[in-house]
Enzyme design. Sequence first.
Site, PDB file in Angstrom:
ATOM      1  N   THR A 209      -4.112 -25.182  14.743  1.00 19.88           N
ATOM      2  CA  THR A 209      -4.091 -26.136  13.628  1.00 19.88           C
ATOM      3  C   THR A 209      -3.819 -27.545  14.141  1.00 19.88           C
ATOM      4  O   THR A 209      -4.431 -28.517  13.681  1.00 19.88           O
ATOM      5  CB  THR A 209      -2.981 -25.734  12.627  1.00 19.88           C
ATOM      6  OG1 THR A 209      -3.194 -24.370  12.257  1.00 19.88           O
ATOM      7  CG2 THR A 209      -2.996 -26.607  11.398  1.00 19.88           C
ATOM      8  N   ASP A 237       5.169 -16.914  16.649  1.00 19.53           N
ATOM      9  CA  ASP A 237       5.271 -16.568  18.072  1.00 19.53           C
ATOM     10  C   ASP A 237       6.177 -17.527  18.852  1.00 19.53           C
ATOM     11  O   ASP A 237       6.516 -17.252  19.995  1.00 19.53           O
ATOM     12  CB  ASP A 237       3.881 -16.602  18.733  1.00 19.53           C
ATOM     13  CG  ASP A 237       2.984 -15.490  18.235  1.00 19.53           C
ATOM     14  OD1 ASP A 237       3.475 -14.621  17.495  1.00 19.53           O
ATOM     15  OD2 ASP A 237       1.791 -15.491  18.587  1.00 19.53           O
ATOM     16  N   MET A 280       5.027  -8.768  17.467  1.00 19.75           N
ATOM     17  CA  MET A 280       4.032  -9.846  17.584  1.00 19.75           C
ATOM     18  C   MET A 280       4.337 -10.765  18.767  1.00 19.75           C
ATOM     19  O   MET A 280       5.485 -10.865  19.201  1.00 19.75           O
ATOM     20  CB  MET A 280       4.020 -10.655  16.304  1.00 19.75           C
ATOM     21  CG  MET A 280       3.194  -9.992  15.263  1.00 19.75           C
ATOM     22  SD  MET A 280       2.837 -11.086  13.920  1.00 19.75           S
ATOM     23  CE  MET A 280       1.592 -10.099  13.101  1.00 19.75           C
ATOM     24  N   ARG A 282       1.192 -13.144  20.609  1.00 20.63           N
ATOM     25  CA  ARG A 282      -0.178 -13.059  21.113  1.00 20.63           C
ATOM     26  C   ARG A 282      -0.224 -13.358  22.606  1.00 20.63           C
ATOM     27  O   ARG A 282      -0.687 -12.550  23.380  1.00 20.63           O
ATOM     28  CB  ARG A 282      -1.044 -14.058  20.359  1.00 20.63           C
ATOM     29  CG  ARG A 282      -2.505 -13.715  20.380  1.00 20.63           C
ATOM     30  CD  ARG A 282      -3.337 -14.919  20.090  1.00 20.63           C
ATOM     31  NE  ARG A 282      -3.062 -15.538  18.803  1.00 20.63           N
ATOM     32  CZ  ARG A 282      -3.641 -15.210  17.662  1.00 20.63           C
ATOM     33  NH1 ARG A 282      -4.495 -14.214  17.613  1.00 20.63           N
ATOM     34  NH2 ARG A 282      -3.365 -15.872  16.553  1.00 20.63           N
ATOM     35  N   MET A 394       5.287  -7.041   9.062  1.00 22.10           N
ATOM     36  CA  MET A 394       6.567  -6.977   8.339  1.00 22.10           C
ATOM     37  C   MET A 394       7.576  -8.009   8.848  1.00 22.10           C
ATOM     38  O   MET A 394       8.476  -8.404   8.123  1.00 22.10           O
ATOM     39  CB  MET A 394       7.167  -5.583   8.447  1.00 22.10           C
ATOM     40  CG  MET A 394       6.331  -4.571   7.679  1.00 22.10           C
ATOM     41  SD  MET A 394       6.910  -2.925   7.896  1.00 22.10           S
ATOM     42  CE  MET A 394       8.348  -2.977   6.867  1.00 22.10           C
ATOM     43  N   ILE A 395       7.412  -8.446  10.086  1.00 20.05           N
ATOM     44  CA  ILE A 395       8.400  -9.415  10.591  1.00 20.05           C
ATOM     45  C   ILE A 395       8.041 -10.865  10.241  1.00 20.05           C
ATOM     46  O   ILE A 395       8.868 -11.753  10.371  1.00 20.05           O
ATOM     47  CB  ILE A 395       8.632  -9.286  12.125  1.00 20.05           C
ATOM     48  CG1 ILE A 395       7.393  -9.686  12.927  1.00 20.05           C
ATOM     49  CG2 ILE A 395       9.073  -7.876  12.502  1.00 20.05           C
ATOM     50  CD1 ILE A 395       7.702  -9.942  14.394  1.00 20.05           C
TER      51      ILE A 395
HETATM   52  N1  LIG Z   1      -9.686 -26.708  19.075  1.00 15.79           N
HETATM   53  C1  LIG Z   1      -9.700 -26.752  17.745  1.00 15.79           C
HETATM   54  N2  LIG Z   1     -10.283 -27.781  17.103  1.00 15.79           N
HETATM   55  C2  LIG Z   1     -10.308 -27.852  15.764  1.00 15.79           C
HETATM   56  N3  LIG Z   1      -9.789 -26.900  14.957  1.00 15.79           N
HETATM   57  C3  LIG Z   1      -9.207 -25.850  15.519  1.00 15.79           C
HETATM   58  C4  LIG Z   1      -9.129 -25.703  16.944  1.00 15.79           C
HETATM   59  N4  LIG Z   1      -8.494 -24.535  17.219  1.00 15.79           N
HETATM   60  C5  LIG Z   1      -8.205 -23.990  16.022  1.00 15.79           C
HETATM   61  N5  LIG Z   1      -8.611 -24.768  15.010  1.00 15.79           N
HETATM   62  C6  LIG Z   1      -8.492 -24.504  13.574  1.00 15.79           C
HETATM   63  O1  LIG Z   1      -7.115 -24.442  13.213  1.00 15.79           O
HETATM   64  C7  LIG Z   1      -6.906 -23.413  12.252  1.00 15.79           C
HETATM   65  C8  LIG Z   1      -5.802 -22.488  12.692  1.00 15.79           C
HETATM   66  O2  LIG Z   1      -5.983 -22.054  14.036  1.00 15.79           O
HETATM   67  P1  LIG Z   1      -5.478 -20.626  14.554  1.00 15.79           P
HETATM   68  O3  LIG Z   1      -6.114 -19.565  13.733  1.00 15.79           O
HETATM   69  O4  LIG Z   1      -5.671 -20.583  16.008  1.00 15.79           O
HETATM   70  O5  LIG Z   1      -3.947 -20.584  14.155  1.00 15.79           O
HETATM   71  P2  LIG Z   1      -2.726 -21.443  14.656  1.00 15.79           P
HETATM   72  O6  LIG Z   1      -2.713 -22.741  13.954  1.00 15.79           O
HETATM   73  O7  LIG Z   1      -2.736 -21.498  16.147  1.00 15.79           O
HETATM   74  O8  LIG Z   1      -1.507 -20.601  14.100  1.00 15.79           O
HETATM   75  P3  LIG Z   1      -0.941 -19.198  14.642  1.00 15.79           P
HETATM   76  O9  LIG Z   1      -1.328 -19.066  16.080  1.00 15.79           O
HETATM   77  O10 LIG Z   1       0.522 -19.320  14.443  1.00 15.79           O
HETATM   78  O11 LIG Z   1      -1.519 -18.180  13.768  1.00 15.79           O
HETATM   79  C9  LIG Z   1      -8.230 -22.724  12.045  1.00 15.79           C
HETATM   80  O12 LIG Z   1      -8.792 -23.182  10.835  1.00 15.79           O
HETATM   81  C10 LIG Z   1      -9.065 -23.137  13.244  1.00 15.79           C
HETATM   82  O13 LIG Z   1     -10.445 -23.237  12.939  1.00 15.79           O
HETATM   83  O1  LIG Z   2      -3.970 -10.744  12.030  1.00 14.12           O
HETATM   84  P1  LIG Z   2      -3.872 -12.223  11.960  1.00 14.12           P
HETATM   85  O2  LIG Z   2      -3.260 -12.735  10.716  1.00 14.12           O
HETATM   86  O3  LIG Z   2      -5.132 -12.937  12.259  1.00 14.12           O
HETATM   87  O4  LIG Z   2      -2.844 -12.718  13.049  1.00 14.12           O
HETATM   88  C1  LIG Z   2      -2.200 -11.999  14.023  1.00 14.12           C
HETATM   89  C2  LIG Z   2      -1.657 -12.973  15.046  1.00 14.12           C
HETATM   90  O5  LIG Z   2      -0.994 -14.038  14.440  1.00 14.12           O
HETATM   91  C3  LIG Z   2       0.274 -14.246  15.033  1.00 14.12           C
HETATM   92  O6  LIG Z   2       1.252 -13.752  14.165  1.00 14.12           O
HETATM   93  C4  LIG Z   2       0.479 -15.713  15.287  1.00 14.12           C
HETATM   94  O7  LIG Z   2       0.478 -16.372  14.098  1.00 14.12           O
HETATM   95  C5  LIG Z   2       0.239 -13.462  16.326  1.00 14.12           C
HETATM   96  O8  LIG Z   2       1.482 -13.004  16.735  1.00 14.12           O
HETATM   97  C6  LIG Z   2      -0.714 -12.356  15.983  1.00 14.12           C
HETATM   98  O9  LIG Z   2      -1.422 -11.932  17.126  1.00 14.12           O
HETATM   99 MG   LIG Z   3      -1.971 -20.120  17.618  1.00 12.91          MG
END
Ligand SMILES: Nc1ncnc2c1ncn2[C@@H]1O[C@H](COP(=O)(O)OP(=O)(O)OP(=O)(O)O)[C@@H](O)[C@H]1O
Ligand SMILES: O=P(O)(O)OC[C@H]1O[C@](O)(CO)[C@@H](O)[C@@H]1O
Ligand SMILES: [Mg+2]
Length: 472
Positions: A209, A237, A280, A282, A394-395
Amino acid sequence: MAEEKEGGEIEESVIELEKLSISKIKIKKVGHLRDFIPISQLKTVTNPLQNNPNYRPTDAFYISPSSDILLKQVLYDLSGTNQYPPYGYGFAYHRAGPRKLVYFDPDEVKAAIVTCGGLCPGINTVIREIVVGLSDLYGVGQIFGISSGYRGFYSFDPVLLTTKMVHNWHKQGGTALETSRGGFDLSRIVDSIEHHGFNHVYIIGGDGTMRGAVKIYEEICRRKLNVAVAGIPKTVDNDVGVIDQSFGFQTAVESAQQAINAAHVEAESAVNGIGLVKLMGRSTGHIALHATLSSRDVDCCLIPENEFFLQGKGGLLEFLERRLKEIGHAVVVVAEGAGQELIPRTEEEQQQDESGNPVFLDVGVWLKSELNKWWKRDHPGELFTVKYIDPTYMIRAVPANATDNMYCTLLAHSAIHGAMAGYTGFVAGRVNGTYAYIPVKEVAETKNMVDTMDHKWAWVRSITNQPDFQNT
Ligand SMILES: Nc1ncnc2c1ncn2[C@@H]1O[C@H](COP(=O)(O)OP(=O)(O)OP(=O)(O)O)[C@@H](O)[C@H]1O
Ligand SMILES: O=P(O)(O)OC[C@H]1O[C@](O)(CO)[C@@H](O)[C@@H]1O
Ligand SMILES: [Mg+2]
């Protein structure tokens, strides 16, 4: 200069600044609307808190523009012989908090809040406190929620959020705005921000994000829009860099205890019982590590940062064999991202989610099967059981605990004060226990991994006595 006594104790004394190992301090500059909009086009007003009967601020209440904080560089090794962590350089960030002069007339603020990525305890609290904070502290009335993550900017109508509507949200897990992965379309997102006239954009999410937030901020600068972009880092995480810890992480670690307790009871109540818990994480093992340290029932903690192996000298099976012989049971905690290179994967298996994150194979299921195979092979006919517990969501799908709720509130308020002060392209985060504004680019590029060289991992190893898996 501090003197070291024979017993290794440092005597209380005054330290001469020039003898400090930090010789330079770099201040990390946060973006400001002034950087790309002529000052004549910006409206500055006295902070409305000045007239708020609950605050009655003195001059010292406001953070001065030159108020900065130090990052992680305290007085480490004064002798200068220890090169870890690096010496000679310190970093400073701007302190978060209200500024006397603000760059928005509250009547003209139109704020948007979006949540992206996976869930984390406390997201609803952050949303609630942005709404309540903007409204109560600054008198802002136009606050909107963007549904379903980044794609919501161009796929759904924004939803007006009121203090009445959000008053109970801090008691609920999840995100009332809904979230999603993928769907990042830069021009459509910024077009939507322009079209709706949003001038504050609050983005709650993890590393992915924040990488998106950098692009939104840069595009807003390019278009010279009077829009403040503020990030609030979220990730269960705890893999977001720079900040002390992510909100909700502590709640998740606490929730994981239930699974570890159950695994311990099951293992202890069986002949040669192994309780296996997958948590969890990743690409980082913070949850597994912290849950292990707080439980003390764990015999082995497996994390992605420390590769492990099963067979042979120094391997997991040899360790478990010994543990079962010694105490008759064992508890293993494995982070979901650990051991992925050991698990056979077919070509067809999905490699990435919608955001491009790797999709993992179930290390718990694989490990359970390997343990059963091992026991059958090496101890045919002897009793043995593996009880596998996978609490997965659940966590993280729980409401934040009291400490995390407080933390979320302070993060939300920090973000509001920053945006009102005209800062943009920043993340509100806690650094060294103090709230700060960090350039979003830096947060997007930095990952917080478990440092297997530091004392915390050594502590895990000392309480579990697990192998270091170095194959020696
Ligand atoms: N390099 C990037 N450039 C632009 N948007 C991105 C990029 N990487 C991820 N995003 C966007 O950010 C949003 C969230 O990314 P992602 O699913 O990786 O979760 P996160 O923000 O890393 O949170 P978490 O890892 O805690 O679940 C998505 O809508 C994705 O398309
Ligand atoms: O199943 P989802 O919601 O895409 O996300 C699972 C992943 O998201 C996380 O909870 C990080 O937000 C990781 O620990 C896990 O691998
Ligand atoms: Mg992430």
